[in-house]
Design a protein around this motif. Structure first.
Motif, PDB file in Angstrom:
ATOM      1  N   ARG A  67     -30.803  32.264  -2.711  1.00 24.96           N
ATOM      2  CA  ARG A  67     -30.638  31.736  -4.071  1.00 24.96           C
ATOM      3  C   ARG A  67     -32.014  31.477  -4.638  1.00 24.96           C
ATOM      4  NH1 ARG A  67     -26.608  31.762  -7.728  1.00 24.96           N
ATOM      5  NH2 ARG A  67     -26.646  29.921  -8.991  1.00 24.96           N
ATOM      6  N   TYR A  68     -32.324  32.097  -5.796  1.00 27.17           N
ATOM      7  CA  TYR A  68     -33.624  31.940  -6.436  1.00 27.17           C
ATOM      8  C   TYR A  68     -33.429  31.898  -7.945  1.00 27.17           C
ATOM      9  CZ  TYR A  68     -38.403  32.869  -7.916  1.00 27.17           C
ATOM     10  OH  TYR A  68     -39.631  32.780  -8.521  1.00 27.17           O
ATOM     11  N   LEU A  69     -33.892  30.832  -8.572  1.00 25.19           N
ATOM     12  CA  LEU A  69     -33.781  30.653 -10.020  1.00 25.19           C
ATOM     13  C   LEU A  69     -32.374  30.956 -10.529  1.00 25.19           C
ATOM     14  CD1 LEU A  69     -37.153  32.202 -11.240  1.00 25.19           C
ATOM     15  CD2 LEU A  69     -36.617  29.783 -10.898  1.00 25.19           C
ATOM     16  N   GLU A  70     -31.401  30.334  -9.897  1.00 22.74           N
ATOM     17  CA  GLU A  70     -29.994  30.456 -10.269  1.00 22.74           C
ATOM     18  C   GLU A  70     -29.437  31.865 -10.127  1.00 22.74           C
ATOM     19  OE1 GLU A  70     -29.078  28.479 -13.952  1.00 22.74           O
ATOM     20  OE2 GLU A  70     -30.528  26.898 -13.540  1.00 22.74           O
ATOM     21  N   LYS A  71     -30.079  32.695  -9.319  1.00 23.21           N
ATOM     22  CA  LYS A  71     -29.582  34.046  -9.044  1.00 23.21           C
ATOM     23  C   LYS A  71     -29.497  34.244  -7.537  1.00 23.21           C
ATOM     24  CE  LYS A  71     -30.557  37.487 -12.169  1.00 23.21           C
ATOM     25  NZ  LYS A  71     -31.346  38.626 -12.613  1.00 23.21           N
ATOM     26  N   ASP A  72     -28.500  34.997  -7.124  1.00 25.85           N
ATOM     27  CA  ASP A  72     -28.399  35.384  -5.721  1.00 25.85           C
ATOM     28  C   ASP A  72     -29.118  36.713  -5.526  1.00 25.85           C
ATOM     29  OD1 ASP A  72     -26.921  33.219  -4.881  1.00 25.85           O
ATOM     30  OD2 ASP A  72     -24.990  34.214  -5.175  1.00 25.85           O
ATOM     31  N   LEU A  73     -30.039  36.735  -4.590  1.00 22.61           N
ATOM     32  CA  LEU A  73     -30.757  37.954  -4.247  1.00 22.61           C
ATOM     33  C   LEU A  73     -30.283  38.424  -2.874  1.00 22.61           C
ATOM     34  CD1 LEU A  73     -34.359  36.822  -5.259  1.00 22.61           C
ATOM     35  CD2 LEU A  73     -32.716  38.094  -6.644  1.00 22.61           C
TER      36      LEU A  73
END
Length: 84
Positions: A67-73
């Motif tokens: 989870r990074y800056l409200e995104k799933d990578l």
């Protein structure tokens, strides 16, 4: 003979994979350890390097999400590399 890199096949590679881990000191002859190894390897994407008809290198990975800056990578992590 060109090297062959392919997905792990339990039917074809289990004995060689156990041998590789035993040679590395990661697996003993204990029945419970072997059962745990079989469960572990069946739950991880695995790749083998085949030489002379047998697996000589085993690579394990696992899919994951970060989870990074409200995104799933999505990514894949290499969790083990063992070579005979």
């Amino acid at each position: 003979m060109d090297p062959i890199i392919r997905k792990y096949s339990e039917k074809k590679d289990k004995k060689a994979a156990r041998r590789i881990w035993t040679e590395c000191g990661w697996l003993s002859d204990d029945k419970k350890e072997k059962e745990a190894f079989d469960l572990f390897i069946s739950s991880s994407p695995a790749t083998v390097f085949e030489h002379a008809g047998a697996a000589e290198c085993l690579v394990l990975s696992t899919p994951a999400r970060l989870r990074y800056l409200e995104k799933d990578l999505s990514y894949s992590a290499i969790t083990g590399v063992t070579t005979s």
